[in-house]
Design a protein around this motif. Sequence first.
Motif, PDB file in Angstrom:
ATOM      1  N   LEU A   9       0.824  -1.193   0.000  1.00 47.26           N
ATOM      2  CA  LEU A   9       0.000   0.000   0.000  1.00 47.26           C
ATOM      3  C   LEU A   9       0.868   1.256   0.000  1.00 47.26           C
ATOM      4  N   ASN A  10       0.261   2.388  -0.286  1.00 46.18           N
ATOM      5  CA  ASN A  10       1.030   3.625  -0.403  1.00 46.18           C
ATOM      6  C   ASN A  10       1.557   4.149   0.929  1.00 46.18           C
ATOM      7  N   ASP A  11       1.139   3.530   2.031  1.00 47.53           N
ATOM      8  CA  ASP A  11       1.667   3.907   3.343  1.00 47.53           C
ATOM      9  C   ASP A  11       2.713   2.920   3.845  1.00 47.53           C
ATOM     10  N   GLY A  12       3.097   1.952   2.992  1.00 49.40           N
ATOM     11  CA  GLY A  12       4.122   0.982   3.353  1.00 49.40           C
ATOM     12  C   GLY A  12       3.596  -0.303   3.942  1.00 49.40           C
ATOM     13  N   ASN A  13       2.314  -0.342   4.320  1.00 48.18           N
ATOM     14  CA  ASN A  13       1.740  -1.577   4.836  1.00 48.18           C
ATOM     15  C   ASN A  13       1.444  -2.542   3.685  1.00 48.18           C
ATOM     16  N   LYS A  14       1.355  -3.819   4.002  1.00 46.00           N
ATOM     17  CA  LYS A  14       1.109  -4.836   2.977  1.00 46.00           C
ATOM     18  C   LYS A  14      -0.225  -5.531   3.233  1.00 46.00           C
ATOM     19  N   MET A  15      -0.990  -5.713   2.163  1.00 49.15           N
ATOM     20  CA  MET A  15      -2.324  -6.307   2.236  1.00 49.15           C
ATOM     21  C   MET A  15      -2.371  -7.556   1.358  1.00 49.15           C
ATOM     22  N   PRO A  16      -2.828  -8.693   1.885  1.00 44.28           N
ATOM     23  CA  PRO A  16      -2.979  -9.877   1.032  1.00 44.28           C
ATOM     24  C   PRO A  16      -3.895  -9.576  -0.154  1.00 44.28           C
ATOM     25  N   GLN A  17      -3.573 -10.157  -1.290  1.00 44.27           N
ATOM     26  CA  GLN A  17      -4.348  -9.846  -2.496  1.00 44.27           C
ATOM     27  C   GLN A  17      -5.674 -10.598  -2.540  1.00 44.27           C
ATOM     28  N   PRO A 186      -5.912   8.043   0.818  1.00 46.70           N
ATOM     29  CA  PRO A 186      -6.413   6.704   1.133  1.00 46.70           C
ATOM     30  C   PRO A 186      -5.471   5.641   0.599  1.00 46.70           C
ATOM     31  N   ALA A 187      -5.282   4.595   1.388  1.00 47.80           N
ATOM     32  CA  ALA A 187      -4.419   3.492   0.954  1.00 47.80           C
ATOM     33  C   ALA A 187      -5.146   2.592  -0.030  1.00 47.80           C
ATOM     34  N   THR A 188      -6.462   2.473   0.127  1.00 48.60           N
ATOM     35  CA  THR A 188      -7.245   1.585  -0.728  1.00 48.60           C
ATOM     36  C   THR A 188      -8.572   2.224  -1.106  1.00 48.60           C
ATOM     37  N   LEU A 189      -9.095   1.759  -2.215  1.00 50.36           N
ATOM     38  CA  LEU A 189     -10.452   2.079  -2.644  1.00 50.36           C
ATOM     39  C   LEU A 189     -11.156   0.760  -2.911  1.00 50.36           C
TER      40      LEU A 189
END
Length: 322
Positions: A9-17, A186-189
């Motif tokens: 993510l744009n804040d450096g955190n990682k999200m499972p796809q 926002p990191a996600t939409l």
Amino acid sequence: MVNVPSIELNDGNKMPQVGFGLWKVENKDCADIVYNAIKTGYRLFDGACDYGNEVEAGQGVARAIKDGLVKREDLFLVSKLWNSFHDPEQVEPILKKQLADWGLDYFDLYIIHFPVALKYVAPEVRYPPGWFVDGDSKVEHSSASLESTWHAFEAVKAKGLAKSIGISNYTGALLLDLFTYAKVKPATLQIEHHPYLVQPNLLKLAKKHNIAITGYSSFGPQSFVDGDMALAKDIPLLFDHPVIKKAADAHGKTTAQVLLRWATQRGLAVIPKSSSQGRLEQNLDVTDFDLSQSEIDEISGLDKNLRFNAPLNWGIDIELFS
């Protein structure tokens, strides 16, 4: 166990796809379903105040942690702010209630569920409050601006109550407006996304601003047929569509896997759900094969700009996507 890629993510955190969506998971089954999904390999769970099952979802998570299946930091847990809590002074209190319901200290991602502010309904009066201020049919709006709600989101992120913050069901115009006032992008939409509603220009805008997209309702009308929506009953199910079936046969996959791969191969995250063990495993295993570009283009060509998850389609008098 399936190795699920992550999206940075744009804040450096990682999200499972690939994750598990908790919409319409019944309370009586929710804890067991979450526990079993963790056992199967799911690490992202997408919940919301409005789903009404956060307590049970948290019970499933707690049991999985207690049994040593995962640690808290292995999970990516998502929840959403409901429309009735957009007043900025209500954001942190309701977030803390939701955390307490889950039994958590923080959410990995907290999202504005819909870009519409409704009149506040106290949790002790009715929870979740739903769309109607009287619990029946009356829609009443709040005066809270989306800007004021977003700044409250930035504040809860700063306090560590949410590691990442995001939005859902925003249009391109609302995104452009948000960029004028956001101190934290926002990191996600999260959007409705399937071959009948591709939204290529919105995807392009989000990519330009390094905002990750999570697609919900990946199977199109299927979820809404189950919800007895007339619009969804008047269109062919994607599971049965010849274009999807042809690709599934070519790759030895299910039509559900093809629909999910069409999204993940194009960089989106997905959050399908199932109570069937076989489908749980299949839905998670959607990143180890590739569709051809011609297959992707053919599936994308099914676009009808057909949105199912709009309030008017549910008989709710809010013209959100008009």
